[in-house]
Write an enzyme that holds these catalytic residues in place. Structure first.
Site, PDB file in Angstrom:
ATOM      1  N   CYS A   1      15.386  34.788  29.891  1.00 22.30           N
ATOM      2  CA  CYS A   1      16.419  33.876  29.404  1.00 22.30           C
ATOM      3  C   CYS A   1      15.838  32.895  28.375  1.00 22.30           C
ATOM      4  O   CYS A   1      15.543  33.309  27.274  1.00 22.30           O
ATOM      5  CB  CYS A   1      17.124  33.186  30.560  1.00 22.30           C
ATOM      6  SG  CYS A   1      18.827  32.759  30.112  1.00 22.30           S
TER       7      CYS A   1
ATOM      8  N   GLU B   1      19.953  24.746  20.456  1.00 22.05           N
ATOM      9  CA  GLU B   1      19.909  23.901  21.653  1.00 22.05           C
ATOM     10  C   GLU B   1      18.923  22.745  21.431  1.00 22.05           C
ATOM     11  O   GLU B   1      19.092  21.665  21.986  1.00 22.05           O
ATOM     12  CB  GLU B   1      19.483  24.742  22.878  1.00 22.05           C
ATOM     13  CG  GLU B   1      19.484  23.955  24.184  1.00 22.05           C
ATOM     14  CD  GLU B   1      19.124  24.794  25.433  1.00 22.05           C
ATOM     15  OE1 GLU B   1      18.862  26.003  25.306  1.00 22.05           O
ATOM     16  OE2 GLU B   1      19.094  24.208  26.531  1.00 22.05           O
TER      17      GLU B   1
ATOM     18  N   HIS C   1      18.856  37.706  33.807  1.00 20.51           N
ATOM     19  CA  HIS C   1      17.947  37.299  34.889  1.00 20.51           C
ATOM     20  C   HIS C   1      17.673  38.475  35.821  1.00 20.51           C
ATOM     21  O   HIS C   1      18.321  38.610  36.869  1.00 20.51           O
ATOM     22  CB  HIS C   1      18.568  36.153  35.690  1.00 20.51           C
ATOM     23  CG  HIS C   1      18.605  34.867  34.942  1.00 20.51           C
ATOM     24  ND1 HIS C   1      17.606  33.929  35.025  1.00 20.51           N
ATOM     25  CD2 HIS C   1      19.512  34.372  34.068  1.00 20.51           C
ATOM     26  CE1 HIS C   1      17.901  32.904  34.248  1.00 20.51           C
ATOM     27  NE2 HIS C   1      19.058  33.147  33.649  1.00 20.51           N
TER      28      HIS C   1
ATOM     29  N   GLY D   1      13.773  26.584  57.696  1.00 19.53           N
ATOM     30  CA  GLY D   1      13.873  27.976  57.268  1.00 19.53           C
ATOM     31  C   GLY D   1      15.060  28.699  57.877  1.00 19.53           C
ATOM     32  O   GLY D   1      14.969  29.862  58.268  1.00 19.53           O
ATOM     33  N   LYS D   2      16.197  27.984  57.922  1.00 21.16           N
ATOM     34  CA  LYS D   2      17.401  28.594  58.490  1.00 21.16           C
ATOM     35  C   LYS D   2      17.824  29.827  57.691  1.00 21.16           C
ATOM     36  O   LYS D   2      18.231  30.841  58.262  1.00 21.16           O
ATOM     37  CB  LYS D   2      18.521  27.554  58.448  1.00 21.16           C
ATOM     38  CG  LYS D   2      19.347  27.520  59.690  1.00 21.16           C
ATOM     39  CD  LYS D   2      20.521  26.557  59.535  1.00 21.16           C
ATOM     40  CE  LYS D   2      20.113  25.185  59.086  1.00 21.16           C
ATOM     41  NZ  LYS D   2      21.102  24.498  58.284  1.00 21.16           N
TER      42      LYS D   2
ATOM     43  N   GLU E   1      15.328  38.943  37.828  1.00 25.04           N
ATOM     44  CA  GLU E   1      14.770  38.528  39.128  1.00 25.04           C
ATOM     45  C   GLU E   1      15.835  38.459  40.215  1.00 25.04           C
ATOM     46  O   GLU E   1      15.540  38.606  41.399  1.00 25.04           O
ATOM     47  CB  GLU E   1      14.055  37.173  38.992  1.00 25.04           C
ATOM     48  CG  GLU E   1      14.926  35.935  38.764  1.00 25.04           C
ATOM     49  CD  GLU E   1      15.332  35.694  37.315  1.00 25.04           C
ATOM     50  OE1 GLU E   1      15.226  36.630  36.504  1.00 25.04           O
ATOM     51  OE2 GLU E   1      15.768  34.564  36.994  1.00 25.04           O
TER      52      GLU E   1
HETATM   53  N1  GLN Z   1      19.148  27.085  27.824  1.00 23.29           N
HETATM   54  C1  GLN Z   1      19.331  28.454  27.467  1.00 23.29           C
HETATM   55  C2  GLN Z   1      20.801  28.818  27.297  1.00 23.29           C
HETATM   56  O1  GLN Z   1      21.672  28.149  27.806  1.00 23.29           O
HETATM   57  C3  GLN Z   1      18.656  29.374  28.463  1.00 23.29           C
HETATM   58  C4  GLN Z   1      19.290  29.363  29.819  1.00 23.29           C
HETATM   59  C5  GLN Z   1      18.417  29.968  30.887  1.00 23.29           C
HETATM   60  O2  GLN Z   1      17.205  30.100  30.740  1.00 23.29           O
HETATM   61  N2  GLN Z   1      19.004  30.302  32.012  1.00 23.29           N
HETATM   62  O3  GLN Z   1      21.110  29.784  26.661  1.00 23.29           O
END
Ligand code: GLN
Length: 547
Positions: free
Chosen positions: A382, A406, A508, A17-18, A510
């Site tokens: 995402c 994808e 994102h 846990g550095k 988060e």
């Molecule tokens: N695979 C998807 C994309 O490249 C979602 C990427 C992700 O969830 N970070 O757009």
């Protein structure tokens, strides 16, 4: 004041846990009014962790400037409330890449290029660049790996040299070690620490302070022994016992006097630490009035580190709502239309996680459908957002074989498609749409209500996006667009506003949630989950009624 440098090495074993110790020390110094940043030096040969499998490395943390970095940078940002950048994470791969590029350009003027001085100089230049930016009083440098590893040696040597370059009084060496308890002997053992310090000292970097991870309190006798054998004062032996929550570590370190010793040794100006807000936060996470169960649906759920920032953001969002969030880890590979009701029974919110590749996609789509049809608060991040769009297209917008390209390049309805500027890209490393972009929120959407502002900035890491050619058809059938990138007209947020709380974000969120500034979308999602279970809300004893 010239910046002071604190080098943190680890010994005996990995996983002590550095990162949390560095973040905790950083927090304590920030609380004393100092300007602090933390840099992570990673000894692996990848240029960055962006191309590594999450099982291998855990989450890839993306900074504002679009660097794909080690997840420890997430801890630094969450604990210190700072913003990091590419500058805060250096790998052996990057160092060699730069040195070799310079060699090809002739920069070294015919010299033989060697680990010492060329690699060590390159490492040092990355460290002092932060120190000389005049933005910081203290630069904490976390050296990845364990002392004794072959690949850590150039870093230790660079730090040894740096102590002389910037003046010994401007640097401090902290070594994190393990003091194991041997049940058979009924004793804590100091020998591994002695050996580790010896190995470090052989490389010329003797520690000024020892932080000793242990399952049991170190008594005076043990501390004295460690101090004697390791050449430090007894006050410089700091015990770090296991904590219930990582957020308690700064307070434990403060009790042990870590920050006080650092201040004294580095002769830093300091006021008393202001940790009131931090303590309030800990009180909220330790003794919440409510609790709620949230499913985290993803394909790497056996490896919680793959979703580190999401887990932490849920804790922050929970604290905002005086609630504990219990995460139910749901492996999307095993989720089907048939078992989804059983697997997600009793959860009050469903979060579908980011990811790459088609494994587990059907399970994620089942989770989205279940949330949508049963009015369960849904948060798609995402890939999770992209799944929400595919599911909506298939089941609500008359596009039965809709997909992301994808997963199916020949789908008749490519509702999620490769971004135009991604089409020519061949290289995998650092080539996604990365880092911070603007997003304009649409008035009265759930997102607008959460953020309470019109223009937001969030971080991205993706190649695919909602296909604008099919946007009208989706919207016409009831999908709400709640956020747009103004520059390129990309859809960044989708919602279903007839649903209690259904939000999918291409970015994102988060990554930007911190203890002092929890992310509004996570707070709103947890609030919606609590609202969802209001009738049969499980009150923890002595609780007040929910508002
Ligand atoms: N695979 C998807 C994309 O490249 C979602 C990427 C992700 O969830 N970070 O757009």
């Amino acid at each position: 004041m010239a910046a002071k440098y604190i080098f943190v090495t680890g010994g005996v074993t990995s996983s002590l846990g550095k990162g949390i110790i560095c973040a905790s020390l950083g927090r304590l110094l920030v609380a004393r009014g100092l300007r602090v940043t933390i840099q992570k030096l990673d000894p692996y040969i990848n240029v960055d962790p962006g191309t590594m499998n999450p099982y291998e490395h855990g989450e890839v943390y993306v900074t504002d400037d679009g660097a794909e970095t080690d997840l420890d940078l997430g801890h630094y940002e969450r604990f210190l409330g700072i913003r990091t950048s590419q500058q805060n994470n250096v790998t052996t791969g990057r160092v060699y890449f730069d040195v070799i590029s310079k060699e090809r350009q002739g920069t070294y003027l015919g010299k033989t290029v060697q680990v010492i001085p060329h690699i060590t100089d390159e490492i040092k230049s990355h460290v002092v660049k932060l120190g000389e930016s005049e933005k910081y009083d203290v630069v904490i440098v976390e050296i990845g790996g364990t002392v004794g590893d072959i690949e850590s040696l150039p870093y230790i040597e660079a730090m040894r040299q740096l102590r002389y370059d910037v003046g010994r009084s401007n640097t401090l060496s902290i070594h994190l070690t393990l003091v194991p308890y041997l049940a058979a002997a009924g004793e804590l053992k100091t020998k591994p620490t002695q050996h580790s310090v010896k190995t470090l000292s052989e490389s010329g970097l003797s520690p000024d302070l020892l932080v000793c991870r242990s399952e049991y309190q170190l008594d005076e006798g043990i501390r004295r022994k460690i101090a004697q054998f390791c050449n430090v004062d007894i006050e410089d032996v700091i015990a770090s016992l296991d904590a219930e929550s990582i957020y308690e570590v700064p307070l434990l370190m403060q009790n042990e006097g870590l920050d006080a010793r650092v201040i004294q040794k580095l002769n830093l100006p300091s006021k008393n630490a202001d940790l009131e807000k931090w303590k309030e936060f800990i009180e909220k996470i330790k003794n919440p009035s409510y609790e709620t169960n949230i499913a985290l649906v993803g394909k790497y759920v056996e490896h919680h580190d793959a979703y580190k920032s999401i887990v932490e953001a849920l804790i922050h969002g929970g604290a905002m709502n005086d609630a504990r969030v219990n995460i139910r880890w749901v492996q999307s590979d095993y989720l089907t239309e048939k078992n989804v009701a059983k697997m997600l029974k009793g959860v009050s919110g469903i979060l579908v996680a980011p990811g790459f590749g088609d494994r587990g996609i059907d399970g994620k789509l089942s989770a989205v459908k279940f949330a949508r049809e049963n009015n369960i608060p849904f948060f798609g991040i995402c890939l999770g957002m992209q799944c929400a769009v595919v599911e909506f297209a298939r089941n609500c917008a008359g596009m039965p074989e809709a997909n992301s390209t994808e997963f199916d390049e020949d789908t008749p309805y490519p509702v999620i498609d490769l971004m135009p500027d991604q089409r020519e890209i061949q290289d995998k490393g650092g080539t996604m749409r990365l880092g911070t972009y603007d997003c304009k929120l649409i008035e009265n959407s759930a997102s607008w209500n959460a953020y309470d502002q019109e223009l937001i900035e969030e971080r991205h890491r993706h190649r695919f996006e909602l296909n604008n050619k099919l946007r009208e058809k989706l919207v016409g059938n009831g999908l709400d667009i709640a956020g747009i990138n103004p520059e390129k007209d990309l859809v960044e947020i989708v919602e279903i506003q007839s649903h209690p709380w259904f939000v999918g974000v291409q970015f994102h969120p988060e990554l930007k949630s911190t203890v002092n500034d929890p992310h509004p979308l996570f707070a709103a999602f947890v609030e919606a989950a609590l609202q969802n279970e209001k009738e049969n809300l499980k009150q923890i004893s002595h609780q007040k009624q929910p508002a």
